[in-house]
Design a protein around this motif. Structure first.
Motif, PDB file in Angstrom:
ATOM      1  N   SER A  41       0.864  -1.187   0.000  1.00  0.00           N
ATOM      2  CA  SER A  41       0.000   0.000   0.000  1.00  0.00           C
ATOM      3  C   SER A  41       0.895   1.230   0.000  1.00  0.00           C
ATOM      4  O   SER A  41       2.101   1.135   0.196  1.00  0.00           O
ATOM      5  CB  SER A  41      -0.817   0.054   1.290  1.00  0.00           C
ATOM      6  N   ALA A  42       0.257   2.384  -0.120  1.00  0.00           N
ATOM      7  CA  ALA A  42       0.972   3.643   0.061  1.00  0.00           C
ATOM      8  C   ALA A  42       1.396   3.758   1.525  1.00  0.00           C
ATOM      9  O   ALA A  42       0.774   3.151   2.399  1.00  0.00           O
ATOM     10  CB  ALA A  42       0.049   4.791  -0.311  1.00  0.00           C
ATOM     11  N   THR A  47      -2.513   8.327   1.155  1.00  0.00           N
ATOM     12  CA  THR A  47      -3.698   8.428   0.292  1.00  0.00           C
ATOM     13  C   THR A  47      -4.638   9.528   0.797  1.00  0.00           C
ATOM     14  O   THR A  47      -5.175  10.305   0.009  1.00  0.00           O
ATOM     15  CB  THR A  47      -4.416   7.067   0.211  1.00  0.00           C
ATOM     16  N   GLU A  74       1.332   4.505  -3.938  1.00  0.00           N
ATOM     17  CA  GLU A  74       1.849   3.133  -3.987  1.00  0.00           C
ATOM     18  C   GLU A  74       3.167   3.080  -4.761  1.00  0.00           C
ATOM     19  O   GLU A  74       4.032   2.268  -4.486  1.00  0.00           O
ATOM     20  CB  GLU A  74       0.813   2.195  -4.617  1.00  0.00           C
ATOM     21  N   PHE A 136      -3.710  -1.585  -5.221  1.00  0.00           N
ATOM     22  CA  PHE A 136      -4.771  -0.561  -5.346  1.00  0.00           C
ATOM     23  C   PHE A 136      -4.900   0.037  -6.740  1.00  0.00           C
ATOM     24  O   PHE A 136      -5.740   0.872  -6.981  1.00  0.00           O
ATOM     25  CB  PHE A 136      -4.476   0.501  -4.265  1.00  0.00           C
ATOM     26  N   ARG A 154     -10.821   2.586  -2.052  1.00  0.00           N
ATOM     27  CA  ARG A 154     -10.032   2.637  -0.819  1.00  0.00           C
ATOM     28  C   ARG A 154      -9.881   1.246  -0.215  1.00  0.00           C
ATOM     29  O   ARG A 154     -10.820   0.465  -0.201  1.00  0.00           O
ATOM     30  CB  ARG A 154     -10.682   3.592   0.212  1.00  0.00           C
ATOM     31  N   GLY A 155      -8.688   0.991   0.275  1.00  0.00           N
ATOM     32  CA  GLY A 155      -8.403  -0.313   0.863  1.00  0.00           C
ATOM     33  C   GLY A 155      -8.149  -1.387  -0.184  1.00  0.00           C
ATOM     34  O   GLY A 155      -8.052  -2.577   0.133  1.00  0.00           O
ATOM     35  N   GLY A 156      -8.005  -0.979  -1.426  1.00  0.00           N
ATOM     36  CA  GLY A 156      -7.953  -1.936  -2.531  1.00  0.00           C
ATOM     37  C   GLY A 156      -6.690  -2.769  -2.676  1.00  0.00           C
ATOM     38  O   GLY A 156      -6.653  -3.685  -3.497  1.00  0.00           O
ATOM     39  N   SER A 157      -5.657  -2.472  -1.883  1.00  0.00           N
ATOM     40  CA  SER A 157      -4.427  -3.268  -2.025  1.00  0.00           C
ATOM     41  C   SER A 157      -4.635  -4.729  -1.643  1.00  0.00           C
ATOM     42  O   SER A 157      -3.999  -5.618  -2.205  1.00  0.00           O
ATOM     43  CB  SER A 157      -3.308  -2.691  -1.166  1.00  0.00           C
TER      44      SER A 157
HETATM   45  N1  ASP Z   1      -3.626   3.269  -0.356  1.00  0.00           N
HETATM   46  C1  ASP Z   1      -4.964   2.888  -0.598  1.00  0.00           C
HETATM   47  C2  ASP Z   1      -5.839   3.387   0.540  1.00  0.00           C
HETATM   48  O1  ASP Z   1      -5.354   3.984   1.487  1.00  0.00           O
HETATM   49  C3  ASP Z   1      -5.129   1.406  -0.794  1.00  0.00           C
HETATM   50  C4  ASP Z   1      -4.784   0.545   0.398  1.00  0.00           C
HETATM   51  O2  ASP Z   1      -4.123   0.973   1.324  1.00  0.00           O
HETATM   52  O3  ASP Z   1      -5.197  -0.599   0.407  1.00  0.00           O
HETATM   53  O4  ASP Z   1      -7.025   3.199   0.503  1.00  0.00           O
END
Ligand code: ASP
Ligand code: MG
Length: 591
Positions: A41-42, A47, A74, A136, A154-157
């Motif tokens: 992830s980042a 993000t 990322e 992501f 969001r959260g896609g990693s």
């Molecule tokens: N960086 C993206 C986010 O904060 C993806 C991730 O962290 O999964 O949503």
């Protein structure tokens, strides 16, 4: 030697020291001889910061440009992690989503993965490289045939990692995070929460808010559909964490990796009876007493539904196998003689269900299910919805017609149709975890016509506005004009949209109107053993009664029992249930 996909979240790569620590961990795994694809992830907070930056310029920035911006987060972490790996003498190569062949649909900001072109990955792995992939993000072809950067939401990693594991048929996918794994409930609310060593993907999805806090639901959905072996564990320890299990193993089809059919089975359970108890006193302990006595009497109850009512009485409706009807009647009559209320039973019913991961994330699915049934002229006697299943109770005589119609709507093949499936007792607890959802509102539509198509029309109106209904409960009580009430639970953020979505329907149904429910909390107990272990619901209701909590609404599905309670009782309720089912730390030391 194994092929492993390892994903490290934002906190795990939050600063240089952590990136170096993660690199060491990867180096050790590589030295064991594993082939590794790393997804990151980042760096934590990036993000959000980038989003803020854009918002200071424009409240409504173009989605394409947001994807361009957010995907850089990322890109920073893959480069830094690869540099750290090189420093340790590991030959690593960083790759953006586009480079690694993650092809998505074109919806910027929430693209689903269609395909992973694995050739480049295979070549790099063959060369002994550790491939570090940006989570992501992906790429799509624009209408002009040019490549565009997309993000998955969001959260896609997590989704990137599990999709890579599915496409590469990896031996396992390991999600490294800042928590030890999936816990039995939210530890901030219940300090006794304990780590689950194992949980099925279905249970994880049914635990909605609890599960989503640890793993992106779309990632769980992919793991479930393609049978990916998935672990969630801490980046900072050697503990094994939580293993997510799944039953179905599906080949990745032409329909697209993430767009695989959301419905993967339809099932008809015949010879069911509906038992409707009305005008029961509305006070703590009634549901507990009822279902405890039924379970002591040897009756295993399937669906249970209790809807809210103005005034001080409740209706509770449930289903049992027809062979238990006489016994159930006798038991209920005895109970009603003590507490008051009326009994009405009906046999010759069937339960028709569709199941599939993430049904509720796609509001159109339940809507087209109900629509199909109503077009066949079939009335829905009861409705029960959950994250992975939508069920309704219909007249048995119409069962065959209904199952055929539904199978064709969702394009299901013969082996996805199940007639009278038998629940085989599994080695799973009746309650694995307990979740609290507080961001939910309850809304009732009063005086809706009791005829085929009503629920379908409601769901369709919501689906068109993109609103998923969490539970739909059709009340048993019929008004003098023959109309009924339907209540549903939805995310509070959708509350306003729902009002607008319903305007045309209410205009069509003279006399109907909306009623807003009180502030609510939904507590859900989830366990794959629930269908075969009798008495679970009664025990849950008893735990609430002992804590003097009144239940406003009950909605069950196969592996989940949910109760709606007043908002201020939510935390007390999950504590009570968690304790009663011995899910806490103490139990661990005893066993
Ligand atoms: N960086 C993206 C986010 O904060 C993806 C991730 O962290 O999964 O949503
Ligand atoms: Mg995450």
């Amino acid at each position: 030697m194994a092929l492993l996909i390892q994903k490290f979240g934002g906190t795990s790569v939050g600063n240089v020291e952590r990136i170096q620590a993660v690199a060491k961990r990867i180096a050790t795994s590589k030295e064991y001889g594993n082939d590794l694809v790393i997804v990151v992830s980042a760096m934590g907070g990036t993000t959000d910061e980038l989003t803020e930056l854009a918002k200071t310029i424009s409240k409504n920035p173009p989605q394409r440009e947001m994807d361009m911006l957010l995907s850089t987060g990322e890109q920073v972490s893959i480069a830094l992690l690869s540099i750290a790996l090189h420093k340790l003498g590991i030959s690593a190569v960083s790759m953006t989503g586009a480079q690694v062949g993650i092809v998505t649909e074109s919806a910027h900001g929430r693209a689903r993965i269609l395909e992973v072109k694995t050739e480049r990955l295979h070549n790099l792995l063959e060369d002994g490289k550790v491939v570090v992939v940006a989570g992501f993000q992906g790429t799509t072809l624009s209408s002009r045939g040019t490549a565009e950067i997309t993000t998955l939401g969001r959260g896609g990693s997590d989704t990137t990692a599990v999709a890579l594991a599915a496409a590469l048929k990896a031996d396992a996918c390991e999600i490294y995070t800042d928590v030890p794994g999936v816990l039995t409930t939210d530890p901030r609310l219940v300090p006794e929460a304990r780590l689950m060593t194992e949980v099925s993907c279905d249970e994880m999805l049914e635990l909605a808010s609890l599960g989503a806090a640890v793993l992106h639901p779309r990632a769980v959905e992919i793991a479930r559909n393609y049978g990916v072996t998935l672990f969630v564990r801490s980046s900072w320890s050697e503990n094994p964490g939580t293993k997510l299990t799944s039953k179905s193993i599906r080949e990745i089809g032409l329909a697209g990796l993430e767009l695989g059919r959301p419905v993967d089975g339809v099932e008809l359970l015949e010879n069911q009876a509906v038992i409707a108890l009305s005008d029961l006193p509305d006070k703590p302990g009634i549901a507990a007493k009822l279902f405890e006595e039924l379970s002591t009497g040897g009756v295993n109850v399937d669906l249970i539904i209790q809807s809210t009512h103005a005034g001080n009485s409740n209706d509770i409706t449930f289903t049992v196998a027809e062979e238990n009807l006489e016994k159930t009647k006798i038991l209920c009559t005895k109970i009603l003689a003590r507490i008051g209320g009326n009994l009405c039973t009906e046999k010759g019913m069937s339960k028709l269900s569709i199941n599939g991961a993430g049904i509720m994330g796609r509001p159109g699915i339940a809507a087209s299910f109900f629509d199909k049934i109503s077009r066949e002229g079939i009335n829905l006697r009861l409705i029960a919805t959950s994250e992975v299943k939508v069920s309704c109770v219909i007249d048995k005589k119409l069962g065959n017609k209904a199952i055929r119609a539904v199978a064709s709507t969702f394009d299901l093949s013969e082996n996805q149709i199940q007639l009278n499936p038998i629940n085989i007792p599994m080695n799973s607890p009746e309650v694995r975890g307990v979740a609290l959802d507080t961001n939910q509102s309850q809304l009732s539509v009063l005086h809706v016509p009791d005829k085929p198509g009503t629920a379908a029309a409601l769901c369709a109106a919501m689906a068109e506005s993109g609103i998923s209904l969490d539970a739909i409960v059709q009340s048993e009580r019929q008004h003098k004009d023959g109309s009924r009430d339907i209540s549903f639970i939805l995310k509070t953020e959708n509350r306003q949209h729902a009002d607008q979505a319903l305007v045309p329907l209410l205009a069509q149904w003279p006399g109907s109107h909306l009623e807003e429910g009180p502030g609510i909390a939904r507590v859900s107990a989830v366990g794959a053993g629930m269908p075969t272990i009798p008495g679970t619901a009664g025990r849950m209701f008893r735990a609430l009664a002992n804590a003097e909590i009144n239940i406003a609404m009950i909605a069950t599905s196969e592996i989940r029992t949910s109760c709606v309670v007043s908002a201020d009782n939510g935390v007390k309720a999950i504590r009570a249930i968690h304790k009663d089912f011995n899910l806490g730390e103490e139990n661990l030391s005893k066993s």
